[in-house]
Scaffold this active site. Structure first.
Site, PDB file in Angstrom:
ATOM      1  CG  HIS A   1      45.066  31.631  46.996  1.00  0.00           C
ATOM      2  ND1 HIS A   1      46.082  32.468  45.925  1.00  0.00           N
ATOM      3  CD2 HIS A   1      44.284  32.735  47.222  1.00  0.00           C
ATOM      4  CE1 HIS A   1      45.680  33.611  45.847  1.00  0.00           C
ATOM      5  NE2 HIS A   1      44.515  34.031  46.611  1.00  0.00           N
TER       6      HIS A   1
ATOM      7  CD  GLU B   1      39.979  33.788  45.463  1.00  0.00           C
ATOM      8  OE1 GLU B   1      39.980  35.070  46.051  1.00  0.00           O
ATOM      9  OE2 GLU B   1      41.239  33.003  45.648  1.00  0.00           O
TER      10      GLU B   1
ATOM     11  N   GLY C   1      44.233  39.893  41.271  1.00  0.00           N
ATOM     12  CA  GLY C   1      45.343  40.903  41.427  1.00  0.00           C
ATOM     13  C   GLY C   1      45.559  41.522  40.138  1.00  0.00           C
TER      14      GLY C   1
HETATM   15  C1  PEP Z   1      43.112  36.908  46.273  1.00  0.00           C
HETATM   16  O1  PEP Z   1      44.356  36.791  46.126  1.00  0.00           O
HETATM   17  O2  PEP Z   1      42.222  35.922  47.083  1.00  0.00           O
HETATM   18  C2  PEP Z   1      42.392  37.961  45.679  1.00  0.00           C
HETATM   19  C3  PEP Z   1      41.163  37.692  45.362  1.00  0.00           C
HETATM   20  O3  PEP Z   1      43.348  38.970  45.203  1.00  0.00           O
HETATM   21  P1  PEP Z   1      42.882  40.240  44.583  1.00  0.00           P
HETATM   22  O4  PEP Z   1      41.302  40.766  45.373  1.00  0.00           O
HETATM   23  O5  PEP Z   1      43.873  41.235  44.639  1.00  0.00           O
HETATM   24  O6  PEP Z   1      42.327  40.112  43.236  1.00  0.00           O
END
Ligand code: PEP
Length: 237
Positions: free
Chosen positions: A89, A156, A162
């Site tokens: 992550h 991601e 976030g």
């Molecule tokens: C995450 O931290 O994996 C994430 C997707 O966060 P958010 O949905 O808040 O962007």
């Protein structure tokens, strides 16, 4: 669809117990065989009684136990029957300073135990602005066994996490197609997924689900997301 909730550093043991109960009740009667719900609570809140979803670990140290102050080892996960883990992550890479070497070690440890690995990759803002997303992500995948049978890849983009600024479907599709050419693992998208954009994201052909942060921290909001895309609900008249 795989719908995964990353609760990050939110929820105490008491509040996660309420969260797990609400989620279990909301999913009562079972979810469709085509759908799977994963929840990653803080390690201090792991719950012994969850029924309708799979509990996973946001983090672990690649050892069963030992002198690793502050860490959670394999034995501690086994006590809660946890066999699903997040690795890579961006918050662990950037804030906690996890190196590519440690990430590979964690991958090897988890793979040796046959755990389900949700492996996160995604470019930063600079790489995105310079149109170098593929190059950035390819570097994060170096040394990772993309044929590992229990692998899930979560794209991601760091700039979307976030921030309330999800990647556009076109960018998600482009990156998932890039990943598809490298691996047959289920591909998730994560980054500011919410009730307004989840339908479009889930409609991308190569998208097998979503990894959700902020919009999953409240069980009723996470259930709303599940209701938008899960087969059990979409197949209702
Ligand atoms: C995450 O931290 O994996 C994430 C997707 O966060 P958010 O949905 O808040 O962007």
């Amino acid at each position: 669809m795989i719908l995964a909730a990353n609760l990050k550093c939110n929820h105490t043991r008491a509040s996660f117990e309420r969260y797990a109960k609400a989620l279990d009740e909301g999913l009562a009667g079972g979810i469709s065989r085509e759908d799977e719900i994963l929840v990653f609570p803080p390690a201090s809140a792991f719950c012994a009684k969850v029924k309708n979803f799979t509990q996973g670990a946001q983090n672990f140290y690649p050892a069963a136990h030992g002198s690793f102050t502050g860490e959670v080892g394999g034995d501690m996960l086994a006590e809660f029957d946890i066999k699903t883990v997040l690795i890579g992550h961006s918050e662990r890479r950037a804030i906690l300073g996890e190196s590519a070497e440690l990430i590979r070690e964690k991958f090897g440890f988890a793979a040796a135990r046959g755990w389900r690995i949700v492996f996160c990759i995604g470019e930063d803002e600079a790489a995105f602005a310079q149109d170098r997303s593929e190059e950035f992500v390819a570097a994060q995948l170096e040394g990772i066994d993309l044929k590992y049978p229990s692998l899930v890849l979560a794209y991601e983009p760091v700039w979307a996490i976030g921030t309330g600024r999800s990647a556009q479907c076109q960018q998600i599709e482009r990156m998932l197609n890039f990943l598809r050419a490298k691996s047959s693992a289920p591909l998730l998208y994560g980054g500011s997924v919410n009730v307004a954009n989840i339908g479009g994201i889930a409609g991308i052909a190569s998208c097998a689900g979503v990894l959700v942060g902020t919009a999953s921290w409240d069980a009723s909001k996470f259930l709303e997301l599940i209701r938008v895309v899960s087969h059990r609900y979409t197949s209702l008249p």
